[in-house]
Scaffold this motif. Structure first.
Motif, PDB file in Angstrom:
ATOM      1  N   GLN A 163     -13.609  -5.482  43.292  1.00 50.26           N
ATOM      2  CA  GLN A 163     -12.261  -5.033  42.901  1.00 50.26           C
ATOM      3  C   GLN A 163     -11.495  -6.128  42.171  1.00 50.26           C
ATOM      4  N   ILE A 164     -11.606  -7.357  42.703  1.00 54.40           N
ATOM      5  CA  ILE A 164     -10.915  -8.506  42.075  1.00 54.40           C
ATOM      6  C   ILE A 164     -11.464  -8.716  40.659  1.00 54.40           C
ATOM      7  N   ALA A 178     -14.576  -6.379  48.016  1.00 55.01           N
ATOM      8  CA  ALA A 178     -13.288  -6.948  47.579  1.00 55.01           C
ATOM      9  C   ALA A 178     -13.469  -7.721  46.274  1.00 55.01           C
ATOM     10  N   LYS A 227     -14.636 -13.905  50.488  1.00 58.36           N
ATOM     11  CA  LYS A 227     -14.245 -12.480  50.548  1.00 58.36           C
ATOM     12  C   LYS A 227     -15.517 -11.650  50.716  1.00 58.36           C
ATOM     13  N   ASN A 228     -15.361 -10.339  51.023  1.00 62.84           N
ATOM     14  CA  ASN A 228     -16.566  -9.508  51.074  1.00 62.84           C
ATOM     15  C   ASN A 228     -16.887  -8.983  49.668  1.00 62.84           C
TER      16      ASN A 228
END
Length: 301
Positions: A157-158, A154, A150-151
């Motif tokens: 946020q996760i 992201a 993922k970037n």
């Protein structure tokens, strides 16, 4: 793992690096999977991939190894999810006999407890990987992004979502090893004497008992909820057991009890404690999950 030897008989650099990080990689995999057997397989797969890597091109060897392990553990976590769906009765993490010094690393010990591993079970595979790598092992968002595909934005946020999810479900406040030991001592005394009132005094009114027999050993098929029900069940079952067979041990970096019958480990009992009372009892009886109780497992960050 079959290592390679250099001409002078020493292990080659790739093997030396891998061996130096092996306990860390096992810990990462176990935190993600809750299964020592699967974590061992992941470490083996990591070695097979690492053995073919050009060391000269690897800037940060620890991060690179953790990345391989995370990817392997993520794919295995999805397979494990399917296995759990067909598992008979409640699924509990595989208990590990750990050295007392693991408990000195408070954050690592906290993440290894049965209660915490069960909280992590409620995360999605990617959330669990991000939470473990960020909150337990302190990896940077860029490193985690490469590991989970993922970037970094992201991943941030996760991580935030996973942390909030865990915070809402984790045991309230930190519990000292002495508190856990005192609760277990009281539990052990009450259990060995069949003292129903003694059990009621140490159990929270909302206590939950989970038993994992895996369809192999007899265990409760559904969670048993409430101090009265749990105490009666324990008093009936443990009243028939001799005092000598219930012994304290360090399991997943926390005090626990191990029940032996005829010298063989029969049940590992771990607890969750909130505000001085036992709120969770986790009894692992599936013989396939008890092999790591014979010798200490080295865990590290």
């Amino acid at each position: 793992m079959s290592g390679h030897l250099a001409d002078d008989g020493r292990a080659d650099p790739a093997t030396e690096v891998f061996v130096a990080h092996r306990s860390l990689l096992f810990t990462v995999a176990y935190e993600m999977l809750g299964s020592a057997a699967d974590a061992e397989d992941v470490v083996q797969e990591t070695w097979l991939r690492w053995a073919g890597v050009d060391l000269g091109a690897v800037r940060d060897r620890r991060a690179y190894l953790v990345r391989i392990t995370t990817r392997q553990a993520l794919s295995r976590l999805r397979t494990l999810g399917r296995r759990k769906e067909s598992y008979i009765g409640p699924w509990l993490p595989e208990p590990l006999l750990t050295a007392p010094d693991v408990a000195e690393d408070i954050e690592l010990a906290d993440s290894l407890s049965m209660a915490m591993l069960l909280v992590m079970e409620t995360l999605t595979p990617t959330e669990r990987a991000v939470f473990v790598l960020r909150d337990v092992f302190g990896l940077g968002y860029d490193e985690i992004a490469e590991a989970v595909g993922k970037n970094p934005a992201a991943v941030r946020q996760i991580a935030h979502r996973a942390r909030a999810h865990v915070a809402a479900r984790r045991p309230r406040g930190t519990v000292s090893a002495n508190e856990t030991r005192d609760a277990l001592d009281a539990f052990q005394r009450a259990a060995e004497t069949g003292d129903l009132q003694g059990l009621l005094d140490i159990l929270s009114p909302e206590v939950v008992l989970l038993g994992d027999g895996g369809g192999v050993a007899q265990a409760v098929q559904q969670p048993v909820v409430g101090a009265g029900k749990v105490a009666r069940l324990l008093a009936a079952g443990l009243g028939r057991i001799s005092a000598a067979s219930l012994r304290p041990a360090h399991v997943n970096a926390h005090p626990a009890l191990v029940l032996r019958l005829n010298g063989t480990i029969d049940t590992v009992v771990a607890v969750r404690i909130d505000n001085g009372l036992i709120t969770g009892l986790y009894a692992v009886r599936n013989p396939e999950k008890l092999s790591r109780m014979r010798q200490e497992t080295t865990l590290r960050r």
